[in-house]
Design a protein around this motif. Structure first.
Motif, mmCIF file in Angstrom:
data_model
loop_
_atom_site.group_PDB
_atom_site.id
_atom_site.type_symbol
_atom_site.label_atom_id
_atom_site.label_comp_id
_atom_site.label_asym_id
_atom_site.label_seq_id
_atom_site.Cartn_x
_atom_site.Cartn_y
_atom_site.Cartn_z
ATOM 1 N N ARG A 266 73.631 148.846 34.889
ATOM 2 C CA ARG A 266 74.557 149.847 34.361
ATOM 3 C C ARG A 266 75.769 149.181 33.718
ATOM 4 N NH1 ARG A 266 74.618 154.343 39.267
ATOM 5 N NH2 ARG A 266 72.777 155.523 38.589
ATOM 6 N N THR A 267 76.278 148.142 34.365
ATOM 7 C CA THR A 267 77.413 147.410 33.800
ATOM 8 C C THR A 267 77.027 146.781 32.469
ATOM 9 O OG1 THR A 267 78.235 146.928 36.018
ATOM 10 C CG2 THR A 267 79.081 145.556 34.229
ATOM 11 N N GLU A 269 74.642 147.804 30.422
ATOM 12 C CA GLU A 269 74.461 148.858 29.426
ATOM 13 C C GLU A 269 75.798 149.356 28.886
ATOM 14 O OE1 GLU A 269 72.171 151.672 31.588
ATOM 15 O OE2 GLU A 269 70.242 150.773 31.047
ATOM 16 N N LYS A 270 76.793 149.459 29.757
ATOM 17 C CA LYS A 270 78.127 149.868 29.311
ATOM 18 C C LYS A 270 78.680 148.869 28.310
ATOM 19 C CE LYS A 270 79.521 152.428 33.455
ATOM 20 N NZ LYS A 270 80.419 152.446 34.628
ATOM 21 N N ARG A 273 76.945 149.399 24.970
ATOM 22 C CA ARG A 273 77.445 150.581 24.270
ATOM 23 C C ARG A 273 78.809 150.309 23.643
ATOM 24 N NH1 ARG A 273 74.966 153.459 28.611
ATOM 25 N NH2 ARG A 273 76.923 153.569 29.747
#
Length: 292
Positions: A266-267, A269-270, A273
């Motif tokens: 998740r980190t 992917e952030k 983005r």
């Protein structure tokens, strides 16, 4: 809570400097579990640190010794055997230092005199320690020797520098000497590959805080603390692990077996983005980006 794991056992703890040191925690816990210990570090470290406080707490003598000096090690072992009244049961090698890291020299621009010092202090001292113990027949049958390592011995971790080479050598020494000492006196030799830990030496590693945060996000059990490590080392000193030798034992909350955790993904992917948005807003860059 004490389990009397080391009742009646005796040993030498190398490398305690201050309360941040893993060796400091091991010494405290060893005494709590019934052991009698001798503490040692270099004369310079004794002046820099607060080892005398630990000695008073543990009712243990402090014998100065440079672990890179065979003469110093011989004196240390002789004095320890006098103090204990004969052979003893365990030894902890918690020693590591890289002049290249301290001086900010990167791995592709090493000073080779510094590299030799890194290897001598952080790994070859382990061989010297074991060799002196064996030649003086200082360890009892079924004794235990433990050294502290790190996963950079197997995997490339940015910023760990030539200490990675030293840890790889350290682990090799444990295997090679583990066969010899095990065959002769059933003395077992292992290394513990610990989570990144904010010790005095660890804090010198480039980006340690980021490394600890990454390891924490990857490890299902989280990073192992210095106190956790001390507990684990005690089991290797105890009679509960009499048939464990020549092993590099990962003590890292599961980090060494992970590929990618959900939290870390998740980190990641952030970050992707953010880069996509940044590139859309500034398609030709801002002029301050550097490739790493």
């Amino acid at each position: 809570m004490s389990f009397n794991l080391l009742k009646g056992k005796k040993g030498i703890i190398f490398g305690a400097l201050n309360e941040q040191s893993i060796a400091w925690k091991v010494a405290e816990r060893a005494v709590e579990e019934g052991a009698e210990i001798v503490l040692t570090n270099t004369p310079v470290s004794l002046r820099m640190g607060t080892l005398n406080e630990l000695a008073a707490k543990c009712n243990a003598p402090v014998i100065a010794a440079d672990a890179t000096s065979v003469a110093d090690l011989e004196h240390l072992v002789d004095e320890a055997m006098k103090h204990f009244g004969g052979p003893f049961d365990f030894a902890l090698h918690s020693i590591g230092m890289s002049p290249n890291v301290r001086k900010g020299r990167t791995y592709d621009d090493l000073d080779y005199d510094y590299l030799q010092k890194t290897l001598d202090i952080s790994a070859i001292s382990f061989h010297k320690m074991i060799q002196v113990l064996r030649k003086k027949d200082a360890l009892r049958e079924w004794g235990s020797i433990v050294a502290l390592s790190y996963i950079a011995a197997q995997r490339t971790l940015y910023g760990y520098n030539d200490m990675a080479d030293a840890k790889a050598l350290l682990e090799s020494i444990a295997r090679s000497f583990g066969y010899i000492y095990g065959r002769e006196k059933h003395v077992r030799i292992n290394t513990v590959s610990q989570s990144p830990t904010p010790t005095t030496a660890g804090n010198g590693v480039l980006g340690l805080k980021d490394l600890m945060e990454f390891a924490e996000s990857m490890s299902p059990l989280g990073n192992a603390s210095a106190n956790d490590c001390a507990d684990y080392v005690l089991t290797l000193f105890s009679d509960l692990t009499r048939k464990v030798t020549m092993q590099n034992l990962f003590h890292d909350g599961g980090f060494s077996s992970m590929g990618m955790s959900r939290r870390a993904m998740r980190t990641y992917e952030k970050g992707l983005r953010f880069e996509d948005v940044h590139e859309h807003q500034f398609p030709f860059g801002t002029g301050d980006n550097k490739e790493e």
